[in-house]
Design a protein around this motif. Structure first.
Motif, PDB file in Angstrom:
ATOM      1  N   GLU A  30     -24.393-112.863-139.631  1.00 17.63           N
ATOM      2  CA  GLU A  30     -23.187-112.144-139.203  1.00 17.63           C
ATOM      3  C   GLU A  30     -22.798-111.052-140.192  1.00 17.63           C
ATOM      4  OE1 GLU A  30     -19.258-113.543-136.933  1.00 17.63           O
ATOM      5  OE2 GLU A  30     -19.488-114.454-138.916  1.00 17.63           O
ATOM      6  N   GLY A  31     -23.007-111.315-141.468  1.00 17.89           N
ATOM      7  CA  GLY A  31     -22.646-110.351-142.501  1.00 17.89           C
ATOM      8  C   GLY A  31     -23.710-109.294-142.751  1.00 17.89           C
ATOM      9  N   GLY A  32     -24.858-109.410-142.085  1.00 14.79           N
ATOM     10  CA  GLY A  32     -25.935-108.444-142.296  1.00 14.79           C
ATOM     11  C   GLY A  32     -26.649-108.631-143.623  1.00 14.79           C
ATOM     12  N   ASP A  33     -26.533-109.828-144.195  1.00 12.63           N
ATOM     13  CA  ASP A  33     -27.136-110.112-145.498  1.00 12.63           C
ATOM     14  C   ASP A  33     -28.530-110.708-145.353  1.00 12.63           C
ATOM     15  OD1 ASP A  33     -24.728-109.352-146.754  1.00 12.63           O
ATOM     16  OD2 ASP A  33     -23.904-111.360-146.469  1.00 12.63           O
ATOM     17  N   ALA A  34     -29.305-110.611-146.411  1.00 10.26           N
ATOM     18  CA  ALA A  34     -30.622-111.244-146.455  1.00 10.26           C
ATOM     19  C   ALA A  34     -30.450-112.760-146.457  1.00 10.26           C
ATOM     20  CB  ALA A  34     -31.372-110.789-147.709  1.00 10.26           C
ATOM     21  N   ILE A  35     -31.509-113.453-146.085  1.00  7.47           N
ATOM     22  CA  ILE A  35     -31.529-114.912-146.088  1.00  7.47           C
ATOM     23  C   ILE A  35     -32.599-115.347-147.084  1.00  7.47           C
ATOM     24  CG2 ILE A  35     -32.000-116.982-144.732  1.00  7.47           C
ATOM     25  CD1 ILE A  35     -31.037-115.334-142.269  1.00  7.47           C
ATOM     26  N   LEU A  46     -35.761-112.960-146.769  1.00  9.58           N
ATOM     27  CA  LEU A  46     -36.048-112.184-145.576  1.00  9.58           C
ATOM     28  C   LEU A  46     -34.790-111.450-145.132  1.00  9.58           C
ATOM     29  CD1 LEU A  46     -38.006-114.961-143.671  1.00  9.58           C
ATOM     30  CD2 LEU A  46     -38.985-113.011-144.854  1.00  9.58           C
ATOM     31  N   GLU A  47     -34.969-110.269-144.560  1.00 10.89           N
ATOM     32  CA  GLU A  47     -33.854-109.470-144.083  1.00 10.89           C
ATOM     33  C   GLU A  47     -34.016-109.215-142.589  1.00 10.89           C
ATOM     34  OE1 GLU A  47     -32.620-106.174-146.524  1.00 10.89           O
ATOM     35  OE2 GLU A  47     -33.722-107.000-148.225  1.00 10.89           O
ATOM     36  N   PRO A  48     -33.438-110.088-141.755  1.00  7.07           N
ATOM     37  CA  PRO A  48     -33.545-109.886-140.308  1.00  7.07           C
ATOM     38  C   PRO A  48     -32.875-108.577-139.894  1.00  7.07           C
ATOM     39  CG  PRO A  48     -32.749-112.097-140.808  1.00  7.07           C
ATOM     40  CD  PRO A  48     -32.723-111.323-142.082  1.00  7.07           C
ATOM     41  N   PRO A  49     -33.446-107.900-138.899  1.00  9.38           N
ATOM     42  CA  PRO A  49     -32.838-106.664-138.411  1.00  9.38           C
ATOM     43  C   PRO A  49     -31.582-106.970-137.594  1.00  9.38           C
ATOM     44  CG  PRO A  49     -34.683-107.252-137.034  1.00  9.38           C
ATOM     45  CD  PRO A  49     -34.673-108.234-138.182  1.00  9.38           C
ATOM     46  N   ALA A  50     -30.913-105.948-137.139  1.00  4.26           N
ATOM     47  CA  ALA A  50     -29.687-106.110-136.358  1.00  4.26           C
ATOM     48  C   ALA A  50     -29.938-106.826-135.034  1.00  4.26           C
ATOM     49  CB  ALA A  50     -29.047-104.751-136.106  1.00  4.26           C
TER      50      ALA A  50
END
Length: 95
Positions: A30-35, A46-50
Motif C-alpha cells: 500500500e505504501g509503495g515500499d520494497a518488501i 523485491l520492489e513490486p510495481p504499481a
C-alpha cells in the motif's frame, strides 16, 4: 521458462503470527515500499510495481477418496522490466 528460487522458507506458526507477516506485506504494498524477506542467512528485497498480477489459489493434494493437504496460495507476479498486470477472471473477493 527456468525458475530461480531467490528465497524460500517454510515453518509451522500460529495464525496470528502469519497475519502479522501478511499485514507487513500489505502495508509495504500500500505504501509503495520494497518488501524484504529474511530468514537465517537468506535475504532478498523485491520492489513490486504499481500493478502486479495477484494470483489466489486454493488446493487440495492427496487421494480423491482420502485425507489430503489443503493450501491457500497468494502470489504476486510481475515482469522485471514491466510495470503492469494482466486482466483477471473477474473481481476477487476474500471474506
Amino acid at each position: 521458462m527456468p525458475e530461480e528460487v531467490l528465497f524460500e522458507t517454510e515453518q509451522s506458526m500460529s495464525r496470528a503470527d502469519i497475519a502479522t507477516y501478511l499485514r507487513t506485506v500489505a502495508d509495504n504494498l500500500e505504501g509503495g515500499d520494497a518488501i524484504t524477506l529474511e530468514a537465517g542467512d537468506q535475504s532478498v528485497t523485491l520492489e513490486p510495481p504499481a500493478q502486479p498480477t495477484f494470483e489466489v489459489k486454493a488446493e487440495r493434494e492427496g487421494p480423491v477418496d482420502g485425507s489430503g493437504e489443503l493450501s491457500i496460495e497468494l502470489e504476486l507476479e510481475w515482469d522485471e522490466n514491466a510495470d503492469g498486470g494482466t486482466e483477471g477472471d473477474g473481481e476477487l473477493r476474500i471474506e
